[in-house]
Write a protein that holds these residues in place. Structure first.
Motif, PDB file in Angstrom:
ATOM      1  N   PRO A  62      37.716  24.647  38.350  1.00 32.40           N
ATOM      2  CA  PRO A  62      37.316  24.002  39.304  1.00 32.40           C
ATOM      3  C   PRO A  62      35.753  25.450  40.018  1.00 32.40           C
ATOM      4  CG  PRO A  62      39.426  24.081  39.223  1.00 32.40           C
ATOM      5  CD  PRO A  62      39.358  24.953  38.364  1.00 32.40           C
ATOM      6  N   GLY A  63      35.440  25.975  40.284  1.00 32.55           N
ATOM      7  CA  GLY A  63      35.177  27.096  41.601  1.00 32.55           C
ATOM      8  C   GLY A  63      33.196  27.167  40.404  1.00 32.55           C
ATOM      9  N   THR A  64      33.908  26.565  39.620  1.00 30.34           N
ATOM     10  CA  THR A  64      31.988  27.542  38.931  1.00 30.34           C
ATOM     11  C   THR A  64      31.556  25.147  39.223  1.00 30.34           C
ATOM     12  OG1 THR A  64      33.133  28.680  36.956  1.00 30.34           O
ATOM     13  CG2 THR A  64      31.329  27.358  36.711  1.00 30.34           C
ATOM     14  N   TRP A  65      32.858  24.743  38.257  1.00 35.22           N
ATOM     15  CA  TRP A  65      32.065  22.874  38.977  1.00 35.22           C
ATOM     16  C   TRP A  65      31.471  22.835  40.290  1.00 35.22           C
ATOM     17  CZ3 TRP A  65      30.927  21.548  34.263  1.00 35.22           C
ATOM     18  CH2 TRP A  65      31.645  22.216  32.901  1.00 35.22           C
ATOM     19  N   ASP A  66      32.699  23.247  41.290  1.00 33.29           N
ATOM     20  CA  ASP A  66      31.864  23.725  42.724  1.00 33.29           C
ATOM     21  C   ASP A  66      30.521  23.619  42.949  1.00 33.29           C
ATOM     22  OD1 ASP A  66      34.182  21.709  43.929  1.00 33.29           O
ATOM     23  OD2 ASP A  66      34.754  23.815  44.653  1.00 33.29           O
ATOM     24  N   LYS A  67      30.140  24.690  42.539  1.00 34.42           N
ATOM     25  CA  LYS A  67      28.989  25.544  42.231  1.00 34.42           C
ATOM     26  C   LYS A  67      27.709  24.355  41.474  1.00 34.42           C
ATOM     27  CE  LYS A  67      30.252  30.540  43.092  1.00 34.42           C
ATOM     28  NZ  LYS A  67      31.718  30.341  42.908  1.00 34.42           N
ATOM     29  N   LEU A  68      28.085  23.904  40.651  1.00 38.76           N
ATOM     30  CA  LEU A  68      27.409  23.817  40.095  1.00 38.76           C
ATOM     31  C   LEU A  68      27.354  21.958  41.007  1.00 38.76           C
ATOM     32  CD1 LEU A  68      28.103  24.002  36.280  1.00 38.76           C
ATOM     33  CD2 LEU A  68      26.205  24.370  37.511  1.00 38.76           C
ATOM     34  N   ILE A  69      27.655  21.523  41.544  1.00 38.99           N
ATOM     35  CA  ILE A  69      27.602  20.495  42.189  1.00 38.99           C
ATOM     36  C   ILE A  69      27.023  20.257  43.319  1.00 38.99           C
ATOM     37  CG2 ILE A  69      28.671  18.372  43.160  1.00 38.99           C
ATOM     38  CD1 ILE A  69      31.319  18.506  41.328  1.00 38.99           C
ATOM     39  N   GLU A  70      27.412  21.025  44.190  1.00 40.69           N
ATOM     40  CA  GLU A  70      27.231  21.836  45.252  1.00 40.69           C
ATOM     41  C   GLU A  70      25.552  21.600  45.444  1.00 40.69           C
ATOM     42  OE1 GLU A  70      29.386  24.616  47.103  1.00 40.69           O
ATOM     43  OE2 GLU A  70      31.382  22.850  47.283  1.00 40.69           O
ATOM     44  N   SER A  71      25.562  22.638  44.206  1.00 41.28           N
ATOM     45  CA  SER A  71      23.725  22.976  44.360  1.00 41.28           C
ATOM     46  C   SER A  71      22.654  21.732  43.748  1.00 41.28           C
ATOM     47  CB  SER A  71      23.615  24.141  42.718  1.00 41.28           C
ATOM     48  OG  SER A  71      23.958  23.616  41.470  1.00 41.28           O
ATOM     49  N   GLY A  72      23.360  20.389  43.347  1.00 44.72           N
ATOM     50  CA  GLY A  72      22.924  19.940  42.861  1.00 44.72           C
ATOM     51  C   GLY A  72      22.338  19.451  41.120  1.00 44.72           C
ATOM     52  N   HIS A  73      22.920  20.242  41.024  1.00 45.75           N
ATOM     53  CA  HIS A  73      22.428  20.881  39.017  1.00 45.75           C
ATOM     54  C   HIS A  73      22.910  19.360  38.133  1.00 45.75           C
ATOM     55  CE1 HIS A  73      20.966  24.380  40.570  1.00 45.75           C
ATOM     56  NE2 HIS A  73      20.394  24.201  39.136  1.00 45.75           N
ATOM     57  N   ILE A  74      24.470  18.912  38.678  1.00 41.45           N
ATOM     58  CA  ILE A  74      25.161  17.556  37.693  1.00 41.45           C
ATOM     59  C   ILE A  74      25.460  17.281  39.123  1.00 41.45           C
ATOM     60  CG2 ILE A  74      25.630  19.678  36.030  1.00 41.45           C
ATOM     61  CD1 ILE A  74      28.430  19.651  36.993  1.00 41.45           C
ATOM     62  N   SER A  75      25.270  15.440  38.098  1.00 39.34           N
ATOM     63  CA  SER A  75      25.736  14.502  38.907  1.00 39.34           C
ATOM     64  C   SER A  75      26.419  13.885  37.708  1.00 39.34           C
ATOM     65  CB  SER A  75      24.736  13.591  39.071  1.00 39.34           C
ATOM     66  OG  SER A  75      23.815  13.115  38.647  1.00 39.34           O
ATOM     67  N   GLY A  76      26.673  14.036  36.547  1.00 38.72           N
ATOM     68  CA  GLY A  76      27.339  12.831  35.145  1.00 38.72           C
ATOM     69  C   GLY A  76      28.414  14.296  34.732  1.00 38.72           C
ATOM     70  N   LEU A  77      28.813  13.672  33.688  1.00 43.25           N
ATOM     71  CA  LEU A  77      29.899  14.424  33.073  1.00 43.25           C
ATOM     72  C   LEU A  77      29.343  15.342  32.460  1.00 43.25           C
ATOM     73  CD1 LEU A  77      33.325  14.452  34.067  1.00 43.25           C
ATOM     74  CD2 LEU A  77      33.064  13.824  31.209  1.00 43.25           C
ATOM     75  N   LEU A  78      28.041  15.017  32.137  1.00 44.52           N
ATOM     76  CA  LEU A  78      28.197  16.122  31.074  1.00 44.52           C
ATOM     77  C   LEU A  78      26.459  17.347  30.531  1.00 44.52           C
ATOM     78  CD1 LEU A  78      28.748  13.733  27.495  1.00 44.52           C
ATOM     79  CD2 LEU A  78      29.232  15.684  28.570  1.00 44.52           C
ATOM     80  N   ASP A  79      26.246  16.502  32.122  1.00 44.66           N
ATOM     81  CA  ASP A  79      24.597  16.977  32.964  1.00 44.66           C
ATOM     82  C   ASP A  79      24.607  18.532  32.348  1.00 44.66           C
ATOM     83  OD1 ASP A  79      23.836  14.877  33.017  1.00 44.66           O
ATOM     84  OD2 ASP A  79      24.126  15.128  35.438  1.00 44.66           O
ATOM     85  N   TRP A  80      25.793  19.411  32.513  1.00 40.62           N
ATOM     86  CA  TRP A  80      25.161  20.707  32.182  1.00 40.62           C
ATOM     87  C   TRP A  80      25.250  21.318  31.348  1.00 40.62           C
ATOM     88  CZ3 TRP A  80      29.176  22.155  28.725  1.00 40.62           C
ATOM     89  CH2 TRP A  80      30.225  20.875  28.242  1.00 40.62           C
TER      90      TRP A  80
END
Length: 354
Positions: A231-249
């Motif tokens: 969860p913490g990893t995804w929070d960082k990626l979402i908050e930084s604007g790097h992912i907005s879709g399920l597979l953007d990573w």
């Protein structure tokens, strides 16, 4: 030592075992206790007493509730002196015993906030944030209100006072509302009809909770099992604007990860390596990771095209799949968002989506 994952050898030595019976043992309770004592089970004898009536049972229960014991207990057990032969025993609670639990310890807590967590499948779970209260040897600061319908019935809002107890001596439980705040706080409550198994595939307004839950499932043990991604990893990626879709990573590179606040260069390198392991996962694992509904014992082909072409009737022909489950499977493969995910995975060269 309740609810511990590990114990020390010294703690293990302090654990006792209560035994009251064994197959083909004497039919009489007194004889069984004597036999158990001869085998070294002294606790069973010391804490077992014959009863003549309900009043005696109540007296012993009250005695053990009010007086210290060398072990944790949540009540007393009453057993019939006679029991059926061992051939009739089953792997379930015997019908010749009854548990009489001690009263639950309760505490009064003030509600500070109400959160609505939306799970991967769209289930809404209200969670109450409390002014911390002490209950037995635990501090309780958050508690589940159960379902959205239960919360709506109780209408719990900030400022209300609720009764809290520990279910099974460990899990905080909401018992009810004791008093309500004079001023009822306005709240933004999600509508159950807006959330379901096919909602929130992007981090859109109102979808933050369910979208995050989808990502956590995708990287978890029942999904792709990505090492160190939680969860913490995804929070960082979402908050930084790097992912907005399920597979953007899947398209992130080392330079992008290294610039995310909270991720050092070494951490970003490990994260990239972990994310790359997803490409090695088999097709069936990917299906579960992106949210395939339960498919029973159906034998699934190893390619997306065949599954997407199946009708509800064809799904029903599979073992363990009825009309309801068949409709959900058909809807999953026909959903535009899910089809877009399959195209992304095809572009990434994932096996089964090519």
């Amino acid at each position: 030592m309740l609810a511990r994952q590990t114990i020390s050898p010294q703690q293990a030595d302090a654990i006792g075992l209560f035994v009251w019976d064994w197959p083909d043992g004497p039919a009489d309770m007194a004889q069984r206790l004597a036999g158990l004592q001869a085998l070294g089970f002294n606790h069973s004898v010391a804490y077992t007493h014959p009863l003549k009536n309900h009043a005696q049972a109540a007296d012993w229960r009250e005695h053990w509730y009010r007086n210290p014991l060398p072990f944790a207990t949540d009540g007393v057990i009453m057993r019939q002196g006679q029991r059926p032969p061992a051939q009739r025993w089953q792997a379930s609670a015997p019908y010749w015993i009854a548990a009489w639990k001690h009263p639950y310890a309760q505490a009064l807590a003030e509600v500070r906030k109400v959160h609505f967590n939306i799970g991967r499948t769209g289930k809404i779970a209200p969670v109450l944030e409390l002014t911390p209260v002490r209950l037995d040897d635990r501090t309780v600061s958050r508690i589940s209100a159960g379902s959205l319908s239960r919360w709506e019935k109780l209408d719990i809002r900030p400022g209300d006072h609720i009764a809290v107890s520990l279910a099974g001596l460990t899990i905080p439980r909401l018992d009810g509302v004791v008093s309500r705040a004079a001023e009822r706080a306005e709240m933004s409550v999600p509508h159950a009809s807006d959330y379901h198994e096919l909602s929130c595939w992007q981090a859109a307004p109102g979808c933050e909770s369910q979208f995050r839950a989808r990502l956590v499932w995708l990287s978890g043990k029942k999904g792709l099992a990505l090492p160190g991604v939680g969860p913490g990893t995804w929070d960082k990626l979402i908050e930084s604007g790097h992912i907005s879709g399920l597979l953007d990573w899947m398209t992130l590179n080392h330079a992008e990860l290294a610039n995310i606040p909270g991720l050092a260069e070494r951490s970003s390198a490990k994260l990239l390596d972990s994310l790359q392991t997803a490409r090695e996962r088999p097709f069936q694992t990917w299906l579960k990771a992106i949210g395939l509904p339960p498919a029973g014992n159906a034998k699934l082909p190893d390619n997306w095209h065949d599954l997407a072409e199946r009708s509800a009737q064809q799904w029903q022909a599979e073992p363990g799949i009825g009309p309801g489950r068949a409709a959900k499977l058909r809807a999953f493969f026909q959903d535009p968002h899910v089809q877009a995910l399959s195209q992304q995975l095809q572009a990434q060269g994932i096996s089964g989506f090519k």
